[in-house]
Design an enzyme around this catalytic site. Structure first.
Site, PDB file in Angstrom:
ATOM      1  N   ALA A  62      -4.362  -2.134   2.903  1.00  0.00           N
ATOM      2  CA  ALA A  62      -3.874  -3.421   2.401  1.00  0.00           C
ATOM      3  C   ALA A  62      -2.355  -3.390   2.382  1.00  0.00           C
ATOM      4  O   ALA A  62      -1.742  -2.319   2.341  1.00  0.00           O
ATOM      5  CB  ALA A  62      -4.414  -3.664   0.994  1.00  0.00           C
ATOM      6  N   GLY A 108      -7.515   0.308   2.820  1.00  0.00           N
ATOM      7  CA  GLY A 108      -8.245  -0.802   3.425  1.00  0.00           C
ATOM      8  C   GLY A 108      -8.522  -0.594   4.907  1.00  0.00           C
ATOM      9  O   GLY A 108      -9.485  -1.150   5.449  1.00  0.00           O
ATOM     10  N   GLU A 111     -11.580   1.383   4.874  1.00  0.00           N
ATOM     11  CA  GLU A 111     -12.655   0.520   4.363  1.00  0.00           C
ATOM     12  C   GLU A 111     -13.125  -0.438   5.457  1.00  0.00           C
ATOM     13  O   GLU A 111     -14.321  -0.692   5.613  1.00  0.00           O
ATOM     14  CB  GLU A 111     -12.168  -0.241   3.122  1.00  0.00           C
ATOM     15  CG  GLU A 111     -11.967   0.701   1.937  1.00  0.00           C
ATOM     16  CD  GLU A 111     -11.319   0.034   0.737  1.00  0.00           C
ATOM     17  OE1 GLU A 111     -10.247  -0.576   0.905  1.00  0.00           O
ATOM     18  OE2 GLU A 111     -11.884   0.115  -0.364  1.00  0.00           O
ATOM     19  N   GLU A 131      -5.658   5.332  -2.590  1.00  0.00           N
ATOM     20  CA  GLU A 131      -5.203   4.318  -3.553  1.00  0.00           C
ATOM     21  C   GLU A 131      -4.774   4.905  -4.892  1.00  0.00           C
ATOM     22  O   GLU A 131      -3.892   4.362  -5.565  1.00  0.00           O
ATOM     23  CB  GLU A 131      -6.309   3.267  -3.783  1.00  0.00           C
ATOM     24  CG  GLU A 131      -6.461   2.276  -2.645  1.00  0.00           C
ATOM     25  CD  GLU A 131      -7.362   2.752  -1.516  1.00  0.00           C
ATOM     26  OE1 GLU A 131      -7.699   3.958  -1.463  1.00  0.00           O
ATOM     27  OE2 GLU A 131      -7.733   1.910  -0.680  1.00  0.00           O
TER      28      GLU A 131
HETATM   29  C1  LIG Z   1      -8.037  -2.883  -1.447  1.00  0.00           C
HETATM   30  C2  LIG Z   1      -7.214  -2.049  -0.577  1.00  0.00           C
HETATM   31  C3  LIG Z   1      -6.159  -1.333  -1.101  1.00  0.00           C
HETATM   32  C4  LIG Z   1      -5.277  -0.562  -0.193  1.00  0.00           C
HETATM   33  O1  LIG Z   1      -5.541  -0.436   1.000  1.00  0.00           O
HETATM   34  S1  LIG Z   1      -3.876   0.079  -0.876  1.00  0.00           S
HETATM   35  C5  LIG Z   1      -3.034   0.830   0.484  1.00  0.00           C
HETATM   36  C6  LIG Z   1      -3.649   2.152   0.885  1.00  0.00           C
HETATM   37  N1  LIG Z   1      -2.857   2.757   1.921  1.00  0.00           N
HETATM   38  C7  LIG Z   1      -1.895   3.640   1.670  1.00  0.00           C
HETATM   39  O2  LIG Z   1      -1.635   3.998   0.532  1.00  0.00           O
HETATM   40  C8  LIG Z   1      -1.115   4.156   2.861  1.00  0.00           C
HETATM   41  C9  LIG Z   1       0.356   4.037   2.594  1.00  0.00           C
HETATM   42  N2  LIG Z   1       1.143   4.487   3.707  1.00  0.00           N
HETATM   43  C10 LIG Z   1       1.369   5.780   3.975  1.00  0.00           C
HETATM   44  O3  LIG Z   1       0.832   6.677   3.362  1.00  0.00           O
HETATM   45  C11 LIG Z   1       2.326   6.097   5.058  1.00  0.00           C
HETATM   46  O4  LIG Z   1       3.205   5.005   5.211  1.00  0.00           O
HETATM   47  C12 LIG Z   1       1.674   6.397   6.438  1.00  0.00           C
HETATM   48  C13 LIG Z   1       0.862   7.703   6.326  1.00  0.00           C
HETATM   49  C14 LIG Z   1       0.790   5.251   6.908  1.00  0.00           C
HETATM   50  C15 LIG Z   1       2.799   6.600   7.485  1.00  0.00           C
HETATM   51  O5  LIG Z   1       3.709   7.529   7.017  1.00  0.00           O
HETATM   52  P1  LIG Z   1       5.073   7.764   7.829  1.00  0.00           P
HETATM   53  O6  LIG Z   1       4.747   8.095   9.238  1.00  0.00           O
HETATM   54  O7  LIG Z   1       5.868   8.768   7.032  1.00  0.00           O
HETATM   55  O8  LIG Z   1       5.809   6.350   7.855  1.00  0.00           O
HETATM   56  P2  LIG Z   1       6.360   5.498   6.627  1.00  0.00           P
HETATM   57  O9  LIG Z   1       7.848   5.470   6.699  1.00  0.00           O
HETATM   58  O10 LIG Z   1       5.755   5.901   5.326  1.00  0.00           O
HETATM   59  O11 LIG Z   1       5.752   4.042   6.988  1.00  0.00           O
HETATM   60  C16 LIG Z   1       6.254   3.299   8.070  1.00  0.00           C
HETATM   61  C17 LIG Z   1       6.477   1.885   7.571  1.00  0.00           C
HETATM   62  O12 LIG Z   1       5.195   1.315   7.291  1.00  0.00           O
HETATM   63  C18 LIG Z   1       5.199   0.796   5.970  1.00  0.00           C
HETATM   64  N3  LIG Z   1       3.838   0.889   5.424  1.00  0.00           N
HETATM   65  C19 LIG Z   1       2.984   1.930   5.541  1.00  0.00           C
HETATM   66  N4  LIG Z   1       1.831   1.656   4.953  1.00  0.00           N
HETATM   67  C20 LIG Z   1       1.944   0.405   4.457  1.00  0.00           C
HETATM   68  C21 LIG Z   1       1.060  -0.443   3.743  1.00  0.00           C
HETATM   69  N5  LIG Z   1      -0.208  -0.083   3.450  1.00  0.00           N
HETATM   70  N6  LIG Z   1       1.513  -1.654   3.376  1.00  0.00           N
HETATM   71  C22 LIG Z   1       2.760  -2.055   3.682  1.00  0.00           C
HETATM   72  N7  LIG Z   1       3.639  -1.294   4.367  1.00  0.00           N
HETATM   73  C23 LIG Z   1       3.233  -0.090   4.747  1.00  0.00           C
HETATM   74  C24 LIG Z   1       6.184   1.678   5.216  1.00  0.00           C
HETATM   75  O13 LIG Z   1       6.628   1.056   4.041  1.00  0.00           O
HETATM   76  C25 LIG Z   1       7.275   1.824   6.258  1.00  0.00           C
HETATM   77  O14 LIG Z   1       8.012   0.631   6.285  1.00  0.00           O
HETATM   78  P3  LIG Z   1       9.607   0.653   6.463  1.00  0.00           P
HETATM   79  O15 LIG Z   1       9.838   1.236   7.825  1.00  0.00           O
HETATM   80  O16 LIG Z   1       9.996  -0.794   6.352  1.00  0.00           O
HETATM   81  O17 LIG Z   1      10.162   1.507   5.384  1.00  0.00           O
END
Ligand SMILES: C/C=C/C(=O)SCCNC(=O)CCNC(=O)[C@H](O)C(C)(C)COP(=O)(O)OP(=O)(O)OC[C@H]1O[C@@H](n2cnc3c(N)ncnc32)[C@H](O)[C@@H]1OP(=O)(O)O
Length: 257
Positions: A62, A108, A111, A131
């Site tokens: 998400a 998500g 999911e 999460e």
């Molecule tokens: C009901 C459902 C609930 C949910 O789904 S809650 C969300 C669950 N997902 C997560 O918690 C994943 C969060 N993201 C991460 O852990 C990491 O990111 C990654 C492993 C996907 C990638 O890591 P890396 O390669 O180090 O890159 P990076 O700089 O962290 O991310 C690249 C850009 O992608 C944005 N981003 C990543 N995941 C999300 C997301 N889920 N929603 C919005 N933005 C996201 C970051 O912020 C950043 O952005 P910028 O380059 O602007 O700093």
């Protein structure tokens, strides 16, 4: 600009997420996906659908940045229900939907993949429900679907530690059908889809329908409760801290309030 694009080649419809940088599932993306799936349900030429992601990731979950625009716990509960309903539609879809996963399928994103009929992954793809790292819980039926694939103990470990597993382990656990090197993922999955596309659509549809009978009534109680708790957990200081810490790229400090 659209966050999804699609093309059909010999009965196989590829739907690609193109929502940089992480193909996050914003509410707009969920709506677009729903509309595209409704369209292809009616198109006879489409025999199999493959979902995939453009760029480095299949889908990182998400849209965490969008969370800051929601205030009330009912808004979060509604978001959870929206995702749950779409994924329920996918699981009950009359044509096979395959998730083709490279990079990450987190939150998500996993999911969504778990609601698809099959999952093919790269060897080193990261799959997880992280999460709790954000001070929240899964909300798109992940708490109910993950144990069905990997068993309760492993699902518990994956959710409580927020640690993802690799594609190869996902295959061993039964969460993914097979894993491949990234260069061959597309051709291998397309070859499987080609086999399925040649089957009788009626027998494919009947098989998919029958698979749904393995769901128990407790599953529906579970997703209902999940959406409620997804909403109420956003009332905590820890949820604000977890989401803020992600955006500020630092470790969260949870206080239990
Ligand atoms: C009901 C459902 C609930 C949910 O789904 S809650 C969300 C669950 N997902 C997560 O918690 C994943 C969060 N993201 C991460 O852990 C990491 O990111 C990654 C492993 C996907 C990638 O890591 P890396 O390669 O180090 O890159 P990076 O700089 O962290 O991310 C690249 C850009 O992608 C944005 N981003 C990543 N995941 C999300 C997301 N889920 N929603 C919005 N933005 C996201 C970051 O912020 C950043 O952005 P910028 O380059 O602007 O700093």
């Amino acid at each position: 600009m659209s966050a999804l694009y699609s093309e059909t080649i010999q009965g196989i419809t590829f739907i690609t997420f193109n929502n940089p940088p992480a193909n996050a599932l914003s509410q707009g993306v969920l709506q677009e996906l729903s509309q595209l799936l409704k369209k292809y349900e009616e198109i006879e030429e489409t025999r199999v659908i493959i979902l995939k992601g453009e760029g480095r990731f299949f889908c990182a979950g998400a849209d965490i940045k969008e969370f800051t625009s929601l205030q009330q716990s009912t808004q979060y509960e509604n978001l959870a229900k929206k995702g749950q309903n779409l994924f329920e539609y996918i699981e009950n879809y009359p044509k096979p939907i395959i998730a083709m996963i490279h990079g990450t399928a987190l939150g998500g994103g996993l999911e969504l993949a778990m609601s698809c009929h099959m999952r093919f992954v790269t060897h080193d793809a990261k799959l997880g429900l992280p999460e709790l790292q954000l001070g929240i819980i899964p909300g798109f039926a992940g708490t109910q679907r993950l144990p069905r694939y990997v068993g309760a103990a492993k699902a518990c470990e994956m959710m409580l530690t927020s640690r993802p597993i690799k594609g190869t382990e996902a295959v061993t656990l039964g969460l993914a059908n097979a894993s491949y090197h990234e260069e061959e993922l597309h051709s291998k999955v397309t070859a499987i889809a080609e086999v399925i596309a040649k089957k009788s659509p009626s027998s494919v549809k009947a098989t998919l329908e029958l698979l749904q009978y393995t769901k128990t009534s407790r599953y529906y109680e579970g997703v209902e409760k999940e959406a409620q708790l997804f909403g109420s957990v956003f009332n905590t200081e820890d949820a604000k801290e977890g989401v803020t810490a992600f955006i500020e790229k630092r470790e969260p400090k949870f206080v239990g309030k």
